[in-house]
Motif scaffolding. Structure first.
Motif, PDB file in Angstrom:
ATOM      1  N   TRP A 133       2.375   1.697  -3.571  1.00 40.03           N
ATOM      2  CA  TRP A 133       1.383   2.184  -4.536  1.00 40.03           C
ATOM      3  C   TRP A 133       1.079   3.662  -4.318  1.00 40.03           C
ATOM      4  N   GLU A 134       1.017   4.082  -3.068  1.00 39.47           N
ATOM      5  CA  GLU A 134       0.736   5.485  -2.764  1.00 39.47           C
ATOM      6  C   GLU A 134       1.889   6.383  -3.200  1.00 39.47           C
TER       7      GLU A 134
ATOM      8  N   VAL B  29      -3.093  10.397   5.160  1.00 40.18           N
ATOM      9  CA  VAL B  29      -2.924   9.360   4.134  1.00 40.18           C
ATOM     10  C   VAL B  29      -2.306   8.112   4.754  1.00 40.18           C
TER      11      VAL B  29
ATOM     12  N   PHE C 126       0.828  -1.202   0.000  1.00 40.26           N
ATOM     13  CA  PHE C 126       0.000   0.000   0.000  1.00 40.26           C
ATOM     14  C   PHE C 126       0.867   1.259   0.000  1.00 40.26           C
ATOM     15  N   ILE C 127       1.969   1.226   0.750  1.00 37.21           N
ATOM     16  CA  ILE C 127       2.885   2.367   0.769  1.00 37.21           C
ATOM     17  C   ILE C 127       3.497   2.577  -0.613  1.00 37.21           C
TER      18      ILE C 127
ATOM     19  N   LEU D 106       5.977  10.952   1.830  1.00 31.95           N
ATOM     20  CA  LEU D 106       4.562  11.322   1.732  1.00 31.95           C
ATOM     21  C   LEU D 106       4.390  12.824   1.922  1.00 31.95           C
TER      22      LEU D 106
ATOM     23  N   ASP E   4      -4.770   6.193   6.711  1.00 30.74           N
ATOM     24  CA  ASP E   4      -5.635   5.409   5.815  1.00 30.74           C
ATOM     25  C   ASP E   4      -4.935   4.126   5.370  1.00 30.74           C
ATOM     26  N   LEU E   5      -3.639   4.207   5.126  1.00 29.42           N
ATOM     27  CA  LEU E   5      -2.877   3.015   4.731  1.00 29.42           C
ATOM     28  C   LEU E   5      -2.817   2.015   5.882  1.00 29.42           C
TER      29      LEU E   5
ATOM     30  N   LYS F 225       5.383  14.533  -1.152  1.00 28.66           N
ATOM     31  CA  LYS F 225       4.370  14.342  -2.198  1.00 28.66           C
ATOM     32  C   LYS F 225       3.237  15.333  -2.048  1.00 28.66           C
ATOM     33  N   TYR F 226       2.879  15.627  -0.787  1.00 28.18           N
ATOM     34  CA  TYR F 226       1.776  16.559  -0.536  1.00 28.18           C
ATOM     35  C   TYR F 226       2.279  17.955  -0.182  1.00 28.18           C
TER      36      TYR F 226
END
Length: 317
Positions: free
Chosen positions: A159-160, A212, A156-157, A198, A215-216, A201-202
């Motif tokens: 893919w994010e 985020v 999941f990490i 992350l 959520d993961l 990214k944001y």
């Protein structure tokens, strides 16, 4: 040198996939046991006929009497009913306890020197029951959970972040249930903290990155149920099988891998007398070392909550 024998108890989707992966990696001879007449014989015959194509020169066999596992070096237990949509792992305890009681007695009789890896759900209770009935030293009875949960978290990490899953390091501890504990501060991409990437990214928004990541974490905790809801007629099998094979390989090849597995704790992480997912060194003797580290206050709170869930489940046995 003689090759080891890998016995698989349960010929369903997970057991059959483990057989295939173990054979393709040439880890050892494979024997598959299941109570359904013809099932293990048919699946292993089919697998054996693939040997000339895949190039593994091993004995592959199946049987309906548990005595077929006699002398196995390692036994992987997948026997039991699988979850259906809407079910929790804990809902399986009554039926699967009866199955595990019979299976563990058979392992004790026919493979007394084996190392046992348990996948059956509810995992924490089933590995406990297996160890109690076999009477094997705890380091030789191991639960597979953290390897799978950590792989899901890592996926999941990746893919994010849009990076290769091969570069993700992640670890999930605690019970194999909704209260499992992904250790966020250790999650990294080849050493770079996942939270830092992350946040980048944001555009530096740490709060957004934290949401985020939360959520993961939640998706990781519910990952097994997500697969069950999609399949509707079964549960995950590719990823649990691959996780089990990683553990089998670590033991048979004495790799000394540090993996999160379900181990019996005697004071480690403040837990006594319960099987809980923690980092361990896996080698030829099974669990060769339980690796402790300091948890943050929040991690300790989550870990204690997870252990409480394990205790309630195990005590219900």
């Amino acid at each position: 040198m003689a090759k080891p024998t890998i016995a698989l108890v349960g010929g369903g989707q997970i057991g059959a996939t483990i057989a295939q992966l173990a054979a393709q990696r040439i880890l050892g001879h494979v024997v598959l046991y299941d109570v359904v007449e013809g099932l293990p014989q048919g699946k292993t015959l089919d697998l054996a006929e693939a040997a000339p194509i895949v190039n593994f020169d091993l004995r592959i066999s199946g049987g309906n009497d548990i005595s077929c596992i006699a002398g196995a070096d390692i036994v992987v237990v997948t026997a039991g009913i699988a979850r259906k949509p809407g079910m929790r792992r804990a809902d399986l305890i009554e039926v699967n306890s009866r199955i595990m009681t019979s299976v563990a007695a058979g392992i004790k009789e026919h493979a007394p020197d084996a190392i046992v890896i348990v996948l059956s759900n509810p995992l924490d209770a089933m590995v406990t029951l297996c160890q109690r009935i076999t009477g094997f030293p705890p380091q030789r009875v191991i639960g597979m959970a953290g390897v799978l949960d950590s792989a899901r978290f890592a996926s999941f990490i990746a893919w994010e972040l849009g990076v290769s899953v091969r570069d993700i390091n992640a670890m999930v501890l605690g019970g194999h249930g909704d209260a499992m504990v992904p250790i966020v501060r250790f999650a990294n991409v080849n050493g770079i903290p996942a939270m830092d990437l992350l946040t980048r990214k944001y555009d530096g928004d740490r709060a957004k990155a934290q949401q985020v990541m939360n959520d993961l974490v939640t998706r990781t905790q519910n990952a097994g149920g997500e697969v069950v809801e999609l399949l509707k007629t079964g549960s995950a099998f590719y990823s649990p099988a691959a996780s089990a094979v990683a553990m089998v390989e670590a033991v048979l090849n004495d790799q000394k891998r540090l993996l999160p597995v379900c181990a019996l704790l005697n004071g480690e992480f403040g837990v006594n007398g319960y099987y809980v997912g923690v980092p361990c060194i896996l080698g030829a003797r099974g669990i060769e070392q339980i690796v402790e580290f300091d948890l943050t206050e929040e991690e300790q709170r989550m870990f204690d909550h997870s252990v409480d869930a394990v205790k309630k489940l195990v005590d219900s046995l």
